[in-house]
Scaffold this motif. Sequence first.
Motif, PDB file in Angstrom:
ATOM      1  N   ALA A   1       0.841  -1.222   0.042  1.00 45.27           N
ATOM      2  CA  ALA A   1      -0.016  -0.184   0.002  1.00 45.27           C
ATOM      3  C   ALA A   1       0.841   1.543   0.132  1.00 45.27           C
ATOM      4  N   PHE A   2       1.869   1.045   0.775  1.00 49.85           N
ATOM      5  CA  PHE A   2       2.914   2.339   0.838  1.00 49.85           C
ATOM      6  C   PHE A   2       3.471   2.557  -0.723  1.00 49.85           C
ATOM      7  N   LEU A   3       3.830   1.428  -1.130  1.00 49.53           N
ATOM      8  CA  LEU A   3       4.439   1.596  -2.507  1.00 49.53           C
ATOM      9  C   LEU A   3       3.794   2.248  -3.651  1.00 49.53           C
ATOM     10  N   ASP A   4       2.339   1.671  -3.474  1.00 50.09           N
ATOM     11  CA  ASP A   4       1.400   2.018  -4.423  1.00 50.09           C
ATOM     12  C   ASP A   4       1.080   3.508  -4.337  1.00 50.09           C
ATOM     13  N   ARG A   5       1.024   4.167  -3.044  1.00 48.33           N
ATOM     14  CA  ARG A   5       0.831   5.547  -2.842  1.00 48.33           C
ATOM     15  C   ARG A   5       1.941   6.344  -3.475  1.00 48.33           C
ATOM     16  N   LEU A   6       3.223   5.837  -3.067  1.00 48.28           N
ATOM     17  CA  LEU A   6       4.368   6.528  -3.303  1.00 48.28           C
ATOM     18  C   LEU A   6       4.417   6.720  -4.968  1.00 48.28           C
ATOM     19  N   LEU A   7       4.115   5.248  -5.572  1.00 45.52           N
ATOM     20  CA  LEU A   7       4.354   5.576  -7.305  1.00 45.52           C
ATOM     21  C   LEU A   7       3.361   6.542  -7.784  1.00 45.52           C
ATOM     22  N   ARG A   8       2.040   6.783  -7.149  1.00 45.44           N
ATOM     23  CA  ARG A   8       1.102   7.478  -7.790  1.00 45.44           C
ATOM     24  C   ARG A   8       1.450   8.810  -7.369  1.00 45.44           C
ATOM     25  N   ALA A   9       2.031   9.068  -6.262  1.00 44.30           N
ATOM     26  CA  ALA A   9       2.444  10.475  -5.938  1.00 44.30           C
ATOM     27  C   ALA A   9       3.565  11.147  -6.892  1.00 44.30           C
ATOM     28  N   ILE A  10       4.465  10.120  -7.075  1.00 42.27           N
ATOM     29  CA  ILE A  10       5.714  10.511  -7.991  1.00 42.27           C
ATOM     30  C   ILE A  10       4.751  10.657  -9.478  1.00 42.27           C
ATOM     31  N   ALA A  11       4.030   9.911  -9.866  1.00 41.24           N
ATOM     32  CA  ALA A  11       3.505   9.998 -11.349  1.00 41.24           C
ATOM     33  C   ALA A  11       2.859  11.406 -11.389  1.00 41.24           C
ATOM     34  N   LYS A  12       2.045  11.754 -10.180  1.00 41.63           N
ATOM     35  CA  LYS A  12       1.211  12.866 -10.075  1.00 41.63           C
ATOM     36  C   LYS A  12       2.269  14.271 -10.071  1.00 41.63           C
ATOM     37  N   ALA A  13       3.285  13.990  -9.447  1.00 40.06           N
ATOM     38  CA  ALA A  13       4.378  14.937  -9.696  1.00 40.06           C
ATOM     39  C   ALA A  13       4.957  15.255 -10.750  1.00 40.06           C
ATOM     40  N   ASN A  14       5.025  14.390 -11.527  1.00 40.53           N
ATOM     41  CA  ASN A  14       5.789  14.427 -12.945  1.00 40.53           C
ATOM     42  C   ASN A  14       4.772  15.113 -13.815  1.00 40.53           C
ATOM     43  N   LEU A  15       3.270  14.701 -13.559  1.00 37.32           N
ATOM     44  CA  LEU A  15       2.425  15.260 -14.463  1.00 37.32           C
ATOM     45  C   LEU A  15       2.045  16.767 -14.312  1.00 37.32           C
ATOM     46  N   ASN A  16       2.352  17.059 -12.946  1.00 39.12           N
ATOM     47  CA  ASN A  16       2.162  18.548 -12.662  1.00 39.12           C
ATOM     48  C   ASN A  16       3.305  19.359 -13.299  1.00 39.12           C
ATOM     49  N   LEU A  17       4.573  18.844 -13.318  1.00 41.35           N
ATOM     50  CA  LEU A  17       5.717  19.181 -13.917  1.00 41.35           C
ATOM     51  C   LEU A  17       5.384  19.618 -15.384  1.00 41.35           C
ATOM     52  N   ARG A  18       5.209  18.600 -15.934  1.00 44.54           N
ATOM     53  CA  ARG A  18       4.656  18.653 -17.499  1.00 44.54           C
ATOM     54  C   ARG A  18       3.942  19.928 -18.011  1.00 44.54           C
ATOM     55  N   ARG A  19       2.856  19.872 -16.822  1.00 41.12           N
ATOM     56  CA  ARG A  19       1.834  20.947 -17.055  1.00 41.12           C
ATOM     57  C   ARG A  19       2.194  22.187 -16.915  1.00 41.12           C
ATOM     58  N   ILE A  20       3.065  22.513 -15.829  1.00 43.33           N
ATOM     59  CA  ILE A  20       3.958  23.725 -15.626  1.00 43.33           C
ATOM     60  C   ILE A  20       4.668  24.122 -16.854  1.00 43.33           C
ATOM     61  N   LEU A  21       5.356  23.315 -17.422  1.00 40.38           N
ATOM     62  CA  LEU A  21       5.908  23.684 -18.540  1.00 40.38           C
ATOM     63  C   LEU A  21       5.267  23.843 -19.713  1.00 40.38           C
ATOM     64  N   GLU A  22       4.277  23.202 -19.926  1.00 42.59           N
ATOM     65  CA  GLU A  22       3.355  23.408 -21.146  1.00 42.59           C
ATOM     66  C   GLU A  22       2.535  24.979 -20.908  1.00 42.59           C
ATOM     67  N   LEU A  23       2.273  25.396 -19.768  1.00 41.54           N
ATOM     68  CA  LEU A  23       1.571  26.288 -19.686  1.00 41.54           C
ATOM     69  C   LEU A  23       2.433  27.667 -19.560  1.00 41.54           C
ATOM     70  N   ARG A  24       3.813  27.408 -19.060  1.00 46.22           N
ATOM     71  CA  ARG A  24       4.362  28.511 -19.017  1.00 46.22           C
ATOM     72  C   ARG A  24       4.832  29.198 -20.340  1.00 46.22           C
ATOM     73  N   PRO A  25       4.611  30.501 -20.351  1.00 52.96           N
ATOM     74  CA  PRO A  25       4.929  31.344 -21.682  1.00 52.96           C
ATOM     75  C   PRO A  25       6.713  31.180 -22.062  1.00 52.96           C
ATOM     76  N   ILE A  26       6.870  30.976 -23.335  1.00 50.60           N
ATOM     77  CA  ILE A  26       8.126  31.078 -23.885  1.00 50.60           C
ATOM     78  C   ILE A  26       8.415  32.228 -24.611  1.00 50.60           C
ATOM     79  N   PRO A  27       9.122  33.256 -24.321  1.00 55.05           N
ATOM     80  CA  PRO A  27       9.227  34.342 -25.168  1.00 55.05           C
ATOM     81  C   PRO A  27      10.363  34.090 -26.253  1.00 55.05           C
TER      82      PRO A  27
END
Length: 259
Positions: free
Chosen positions: A106-132
Amino acid sequence: MPCYILTDKAQDKRFFKKTLLDPIFYETPSALISALRKVKNGQVVILDSTIRGFNKAGLKTAQLIRQKDPDAQLIMISDNASLVGQCFEAQVGFLDFIIKQDFSSAFLDRLLRAIAKANLNLRRILELRPIPIRLPHGKTSKVFDLTRVIYITTDKGTHHLFVHEADRLSRIHASMASIPDCHDSLFQIHASFTINIAYLHDYDCGTHIVTMVTGHRLPVSRLYAGALREALRWPTAKKGVPIWSSQQVAVSNPPAAVE
């Protein structure tokens, strides 16, 4: 993507080495913070709440990291469930607080889900951030947000270009040949057209037509077709059969007035 891990426990290190692809370990907060200063913002960081008997070491470290990096994805692990309230009351922006539970499934499953969510958040941050980027405009230049530039076309009979963005149309004084040098994502496909490859939806190499996520269909000159396929590492396809299609989301706002 690597996970930066703060822990001084040998058992934790063995567990993470077996379960994570690219863990990087640090036994002291100062060593972790020093390492994060040398890399770009937006890293996945796993913090043990207790280091060398100090049960707030993870929280204090998280606060220091957050001062430097607003994009860091922070995950706290702990043997002490009573620290949950303190961690979230600190408003550091933890993605999750996970009780170790002797490294159960259960700990491993939750940890892996948290890491996957973290990577998804970072991708979204990069996609939404303006590139001048700066595009030439006569003897000067004009700043645009690359994430909103869809394609650029010539203004026939003039020495001007039209920059088609997600919600507006701008006019610049420049040659088409000068545009691709402004950024790797800008790729000339015709004497009259340069596209932002990030907005490319489909390329039919048989008819030499690209379709943008906005629905615009643009011609690809034979002069540029080979270079386009090579740039995107597209294999040879049968005549008339599209050989690549992206999963980009279409832009709903049509271009407005010319600036």
